[in-house]
Motif scaffolding. Structure first.
Motif, PDB file in Angstrom:
ATOM      1  N   LEU A  56     -66.889  21.159 -32.085  1.00 12.88           N
ATOM      2  CA  LEU A  56     -68.279  21.346 -31.701  1.00 12.88           C
ATOM      3  C   LEU A  56     -68.954  22.316 -32.658  1.00 12.88           C
ATOM      4  O   LEU A  56     -69.143  23.488 -32.340  1.00 12.88           O
ATOM      5  CB  LEU A  56     -68.363  21.889 -30.265  1.00 12.88           C
ATOM      6  CG  LEU A  56     -67.806  20.984 -29.182  1.00 12.88           C
ATOM      7  CD1 LEU A  56     -67.653  21.733 -27.884  1.00 12.88           C
ATOM      8  CD2 LEU A  56     -68.712  19.786 -28.994  1.00 12.88           C
ATOM      9  N   PRO A  57     -69.315  21.857 -33.848  1.00 12.68           N
ATOM     10  CA  PRO A  57     -69.935  22.776 -34.800  1.00 12.68           C
ATOM     11  C   PRO A  57     -71.293  23.246 -34.289  1.00 12.68           C
ATOM     12  O   PRO A  57     -72.049  22.486 -33.700  1.00 12.68           O
ATOM     13  CB  PRO A  57     -70.081  21.938 -36.068  1.00 12.68           C
ATOM     14  CG  PRO A  57     -70.058  20.536 -35.610  1.00 12.68           C
ATOM     15  CD  PRO A  57     -69.225  20.501 -34.358  1.00 12.68           C
ATOM     16  N   SER A  58     -71.562  24.509 -34.500  1.00 12.54           N
ATOM     17  CA  SER A  58     -72.841  25.050 -34.057  1.00 12.54           C
ATOM     18  C   SER A  58     -73.257  26.193 -34.960  1.00 12.54           C
ATOM     19  O   SER A  58     -72.433  26.925 -35.494  1.00 12.54           O
ATOM     20  CB  SER A  58     -72.743  25.547 -32.616  1.00 12.54           C
ATOM     21  OG  SER A  58     -71.819  26.602 -32.528  1.00 12.54           O
ATOM     22  N   GLY A  59     -74.525  26.289 -35.136  1.00 13.51           N
ATOM     23  CA  GLY A  59     -75.082  27.400 -35.877  1.00 13.51           C
ATOM     24  C   GLY A  59     -75.545  28.468 -34.901  1.00 13.51           C
ATOM     25  O   GLY A  59     -75.215  28.444 -33.711  1.00 13.51           O
ATOM     26  N   TRP A  60     -76.319  29.374 -35.400  1.00 16.08           N
ATOM     27  CA  TRP A  60     -76.861  30.415 -34.532  1.00 16.08           C
ATOM     28  C   TRP A  60     -77.927  29.819 -33.642  1.00 16.08           C
ATOM     29  O   TRP A  60     -78.662  28.919 -34.015  1.00 16.08           O
ATOM     30  CB  TRP A  60     -77.438  31.550 -35.363  1.00 16.08           C
ATOM     31  CG  TRP A  60     -76.398  32.481 -35.843  1.00 16.08           C
ATOM     32  CD1 TRP A  60     -75.771  32.459 -37.041  1.00 16.08           C
ATOM     33  CD2 TRP A  60     -75.838  33.570 -35.126  1.00 16.08           C
ATOM     34  NE1 TRP A  60     -74.868  33.463 -37.134  1.00 16.08           N
ATOM     35  CE2 TRP A  60     -74.881  34.172 -35.967  1.00 16.08           C
ATOM     36  CE3 TRP A  60     -76.037  34.101 -33.868  1.00 16.08           C
ATOM     37  CZ2 TRP A  60     -74.140  35.269 -35.575  1.00 16.08           C
ATOM     38  CZ3 TRP A  60     -75.297  35.197 -33.495  1.00 16.08           C
ATOM     39  CH2 TRP A  60     -74.371  35.772 -34.337  1.00 16.08           C
ATOM     40  N   GLU A  65     -81.198  37.266 -32.716  1.00 16.79           N
ATOM     41  CA  GLU A  65     -81.481  38.703 -32.743  1.00 16.79           C
ATOM     42  C   GLU A  65     -80.866  39.408 -31.546  1.00 16.79           C
ATOM     43  O   GLU A  65     -80.291  40.496 -31.665  1.00 16.79           O
ATOM     44  CB  GLU A  65     -82.992  38.928 -32.791  1.00 16.79           C
ATOM     45  CG  GLU A  65     -83.627  38.438 -34.081  1.00 16.79           C
ATOM     46  CD  GLU A  65     -85.132  38.575 -34.054  1.00 16.79           C
ATOM     47  OE1 GLU A  65     -85.649  39.362 -33.230  1.00 16.79           O
ATOM     48  OE2 GLU A  65     -85.780  37.913 -34.861  1.00 16.79           O
ATOM     49  N   TRP A  66     -80.987  38.811 -30.388  1.00 15.99           N
ATOM     50  CA  TRP A  66     -80.430  39.424 -29.178  1.00 15.99           C
ATOM     51  C   TRP A  66     -78.906  39.490 -29.247  1.00 15.99           C
ATOM     52  O   TRP A  66     -78.314  40.511 -28.907  1.00 15.99           O
ATOM     53  CB  TRP A  66     -80.870  38.622 -27.952  1.00 15.99           C
ATOM     54  CG  TRP A  66     -80.338  39.195 -26.684  1.00 15.99           C
ATOM     55  CD1 TRP A  66     -80.874  40.204 -25.965  1.00 15.99           C
ATOM     56  CD2 TRP A  66     -79.145  38.799 -25.997  1.00 15.99           C
ATOM     57  NE1 TRP A  66     -80.096  40.465 -24.875  1.00 15.99           N
ATOM     58  CE2 TRP A  66     -79.023  39.619 -24.866  1.00 15.99           C
ATOM     59  CE3 TRP A  66     -78.156  37.845 -26.221  1.00 15.99           C
ATOM     60  CZ2 TRP A  66     -77.975  39.500 -23.965  1.00 15.99           C
ATOM     61  CZ3 TRP A  66     -77.121  37.737 -25.327  1.00 15.99           C
ATOM     62  CH2 TRP A  66     -77.041  38.555 -24.220  1.00 15.99           C
ATOM     63  N   THR A  67     -78.271  38.411 -29.695  1.00 19.70           N
ATOM     64  CA  THR A  67     -76.806  38.405 -29.733  1.00 19.70           C
ATOM     65  C   THR A  67     -76.256  39.361 -30.775  1.00 19.70           C
ATOM     66  O   THR A  67     -75.212  39.974 -30.560  1.00 19.70           O
ATOM     67  CB  THR A  67     -76.270  36.981 -30.013  1.00 19.70           C
ATOM     68  OG1 THR A  67     -76.857  36.482 -31.204  1.00 19.70           O
ATOM     69  CG2 THR A  67     -76.568  36.052 -28.864  1.00 19.70           C
ATOM     70  N   LEU A  75     -75.035  38.685 -38.872  1.00 19.85           N
ATOM     71  CA  LEU A  75     -74.839  37.289 -39.252  1.00 19.85           C
ATOM     72  C   LEU A  75     -73.758  37.170 -40.318  1.00 19.85           C
ATOM     73  O   LEU A  75     -72.928  36.262 -40.273  1.00 19.85           O
ATOM     74  CB  LEU A  75     -76.154  36.692 -39.746  1.00 19.85           C
ATOM     75  CG  LEU A  75     -76.163  35.212 -40.082  1.00 19.85           C
ATOM     76  CD1 LEU A  75     -75.749  34.391 -38.876  1.00 19.85           C
ATOM     77  CD2 LEU A  75     -77.537  34.784 -40.551  1.00 19.85           C
ATOM     78  N   ARG A  76     -73.710  38.113 -41.251  1.00 22.79           N
ATOM     79  CA  ARG A  76     -72.672  38.096 -42.289  1.00 22.79           C
ATOM     80  C   ARG A  76     -71.278  38.315 -41.666  1.00 22.79           C
ATOM     81  O   ARG A  76     -70.314  37.649 -42.045  1.00 22.79           O
ATOM     82  CB  ARG A  76     -72.962  39.162 -43.333  1.00 22.79           C
ATOM     83  CG  ARG A  76     -71.948  39.171 -44.442  1.00 22.79           C
ATOM     84  CD  ARG A  76     -72.251  40.280 -45.436  1.00 22.79           C
ATOM     85  NE  ARG A  76     -71.109  40.472 -46.299  1.00 22.79           N
ATOM     86  CZ  ARG A  76     -71.094  40.164 -47.580  1.00 22.79           C
ATOM     87  NH1 ARG A  76     -72.164  39.656 -48.132  1.00 22.79           N
ATOM     88  NH2 ARG A  76     -70.027  40.357 -48.309  1.00 22.79           N
ATOM     89  N   ASP A  77     -71.183  39.241 -40.697  1.00 19.95           N
ATOM     90  CA  ASP A  77     -69.908  39.463 -40.014  1.00 19.95           C
ATOM     91  C   ASP A  77     -69.452  38.198 -39.294  1.00 19.95           C
ATOM     92  O   ASP A  77     -68.277  37.844 -39.302  1.00 19.95           O
ATOM     93  CB  ASP A  77     -70.017  40.615 -39.013  1.00 19.95           C
ATOM     94  CG  ASP A  77     -70.241  41.952 -39.680  1.00 19.95           C
ATOM     95  OD1 ASP A  77     -69.874  42.101 -40.869  1.00 19.95           O
ATOM     96  OD2 ASP A  77     -70.792  42.848 -39.012  1.00 19.95           O
ATOM     97  N   TYR A  78     -70.404  37.517 -38.654  1.00 20.02           N
ATOM     98  CA  TYR A  78     -70.087  36.280 -37.953  1.00 20.02           C
ATOM     99  C   TYR A  78     -69.538  35.235 -38.923  1.00 20.02           C
ATOM    100  O   TYR A  78     -68.543  34.570 -38.641  1.00 20.02           O
ATOM    101  CB  TYR A  78     -71.333  35.748 -37.251  1.00 20.02           C
ATOM    102  CG  TYR A  78     -71.154  34.382 -36.651  1.00 20.02           C
ATOM    103  CD1 TYR A  78     -70.464  34.209 -35.455  1.00 20.02           C
ATOM    104  CD2 TYR A  78     -71.660  33.242 -37.275  1.00 20.02           C
ATOM    105  CE1 TYR A  78     -70.294  32.956 -34.910  1.00 20.02           C
ATOM    106  CE2 TYR A  78     -71.488  31.996 -36.743  1.00 20.02           C
ATOM    107  CZ  TYR A  78     -70.811  31.853 -35.555  1.00 20.02           C
ATOM    108  OH  TYR A  78     -70.627  30.612 -35.018  1.00 20.02           O
ATOM    109  N   GLU A  79     -70.184  35.080 -40.057  1.00 19.60           N
ATOM    110  CA  GLU A  79     -69.726  34.104 -41.046  1.00 19.60           C
ATOM    111  C   GLU A  79     -68.351  34.480 -41.592  1.00 19.60           C
ATOM    112  O   GLU A  79     -67.520  33.596 -41.852  1.00 19.60           O
ATOM    113  CB  GLU A  79     -70.749  33.986 -42.166  1.00 19.60           C
ATOM    114  CG  GLU A  79     -72.036  33.315 -41.709  1.00 19.60           C
ATOM    115  CD  GLU A  79     -73.154  33.420 -42.720  1.00 19.60           C
ATOM    116  OE1 GLU A  79     -72.974  34.111 -43.745  1.00 19.60           O
ATOM    117  OE2 GLU A  79     -74.202  32.800 -42.484  1.00 19.60           O
ATOM    118  N   ASP A  80     -68.068  35.787 -41.749  1.00 20.16           N
ATOM    119  CA  ASP A  80     -66.733  36.229 -42.177  1.00 20.16           C
ATOM    120  C   ASP A  80     -65.671  35.856 -41.152  1.00 20.16           C
ATOM    121  O   ASP A  80     -64.584  35.391 -41.496  1.00 20.16           O
ATOM    122  CB  ASP A  80     -66.716  37.740 -42.439  1.00 20.16           C
ATOM    123  CG  ASP A  80     -67.493  38.123 -43.682  1.00 20.16           C
ATOM    124  OD1 ASP A  80     -67.733  37.234 -44.535  1.00 20.16           O
ATOM    125  OD2 ASP A  80     -67.853  39.320 -43.789  1.00 20.16           O
TER     126      ASP A  80
END
Length: 95
Positions: A56-60, A65-67, A75-80
Protein backbone atom coordinates in the motif's frame (compact mmCIF):
# COMPACT_ATOMS: atom_id res chain seq x y z
CA UNK A 1 -34.42 -40.31 -13.33
CA UNK A 2 -35.61 -36.89 -12.16
CA UNK A 3 -38.73 -38.25 -10.47
CA UNK A 4 -36.77 -40.92 -8.59
CA UNK A 5 -34.09 -38.40 -7.61
CA UNK A 6 -36.74 -36.01 -6.32
CA UNK A 7 -38.37 -38.63 -4.07
CA UNK A 8 -35.05 -40.01 -2.80
CA UNK A 9 -33.81 -36.50 -1.98
CA UNK A 10 -37.09 -35.66 -0.30
CA UNK A 11 -37.00 -38.84 1.81
CA UNK A 12 -33.34 -38.24 2.79
CA UNK A 13 -34.08 -34.65 3.73
CA UNK A 14 -37.16 -35.39 5.80
CA UNK A 15 -36.11 -38.68 7.42
CA UNK A 16 -32.34 -38.40 7.51
CA UNK A 17 -32.10 -34.87 8.82
CA UNK A 18 -32.76 -33.78 12.35
CA UNK A 19 -33.00 -30.50 14.18
CA UNK A 20 -29.67 -29.04 15.23
CA UNK A 21 -28.96 -29.05 18.96
CA UNK A 22 -30.00 -25.98 20.89
CA UNK A 23 -27.12 -23.68 21.71
CA UNK A 24 -26.46 -22.60 25.26
CA UNK A 25 -24.91 -19.52 26.79
CA UNK A 26 -21.51 -21.26 26.77
CA UNK A 27 -20.91 -20.34 23.13
CA UNK A 28 -21.59 -16.66 23.77
CA UNK A 29 -19.37 -16.61 26.87
CA UNK A 30 -16.55 -18.34 24.99
CA UNK A 31 -16.81 -15.87 22.11
CA UNK A 32 -16.69 -12.92 24.51
CA UNK A 33 -13.67 -14.36 26.30
CA UNK A 34 -11.81 -14.74 22.99
CA UNK A 35 -12.71 -11.24 21.79
CA UNK A 36 -9.71 -9.34 23.31
CA UNK A 37 -7.27 -11.81 21.72
CA UNK A 38 -9.06 -11.63 18.38
CA UNK A 39 -9.08 -7.82 18.44
CA UNK A 40 -5.37 -7.75 19.28
CA UNK A 41 -4.47 -10.18 16.48
CA UNK A 42 -6.64 -8.28 13.99
CA UNK A 43 -4.96 -5.01 14.92
CA UNK A 44 -1.49 -6.54 14.71
CA UNK A 45 -2.04 -8.06 11.28
CA UNK A 46 -3.66 -4.85 10.00
CA UNK A 47 -0.71 -2.78 11.25
CA UNK A 48 1.74 -5.11 9.52
CA UNK A 49 -0.24 -5.05 6.28
CA UNK A 50 -0.71 -1.27 6.25
CA UNK A 51 2.95 -0.60 7.06
CA UNK A 52 4.16 -2.42 3.94
CA UNK A 53 4.87 0.34 1.43
CA UNK A 54 5.13 -2.18 -1.42
CA UNK A 55 1.60 -3.37 -0.73
CA UNK A 56 0.00 0.00 0.00
CA UNK A 57 2.31 2.78 -1.17
CA UNK A 58 1.44 6.16 0.24
CA UNK A 59 2.90 9.58 0.37
CA UNK A 60 2.40 12.21 3.00
CA UNK A 61 -1.15 13.16 3.79
CA UNK A 62 -2.56 16.69 3.83
CA UNK A 63 -1.78 16.69 7.57
CA UNK A 64 1.98 16.57 7.01
CA UNK A 65 2.62 19.64 9.16
CA UNK A 66 0.63 18.29 12.08
CA UNK A 67 2.23 14.83 11.94
CA UNK A 68 5.76 16.19 11.72
CA UNK A 69 5.17 18.30 14.83
CA UNK A 70 3.34 15.52 16.69
CA UNK A 71 5.93 12.81 16.04
CA UNK A 72 8.94 15.10 15.94
CA UNK A 73 9.93 13.62 12.58
CA UNK A 74 10.81 15.74 9.58
CA UNK A 75 10.02 14.76 6.02
CA UNK A 76 13.70 13.96 5.42
CA UNK A 77 13.77 11.73 8.54
CA UNK A 78 10.67 9.93 7.27
CA UNK A 79 12.28 9.29 3.88
CA UNK A 80 15.43 7.98 5.64
CA UNK A 81 13.35 5.56 7.68
CA UNK A 82 11.54 4.40 4.53
CA UNK A 83 14.86 3.85 2.73
CA UNK A 84 16.22 1.85 5.69
CA UNK A 85 13.02 -0.22 5.72
CA UNK A 86 13.33 -1.02 2.00
CA UNK A 87 17.04 -1.82 2.35
CA UNK A 88 16.32 -4.18 5.25
CA UNK A 89 13.62 -5.95 3.22
CA UNK A 90 15.95 -6.35 0.25
CA UNK A 91 18.73 -7.67 2.51
CA UNK A 92 16.32 -10.18 4.04
CA UNK A 93 15.29 -11.43 0.60
CA UNK A 94 18.87 -12.32 -0.30
CA UNK A 95 19.46 -14.42 2.84
Amino acid sequence: YSVASYWVDKWCLLRGSSRPPAYTHVIIVTALELMPFVIFMHSLIAAIAFSDQNLLPSGWSPWVEWTTRFFGLSLRDYEDVQRQWRDAEEAAEFR
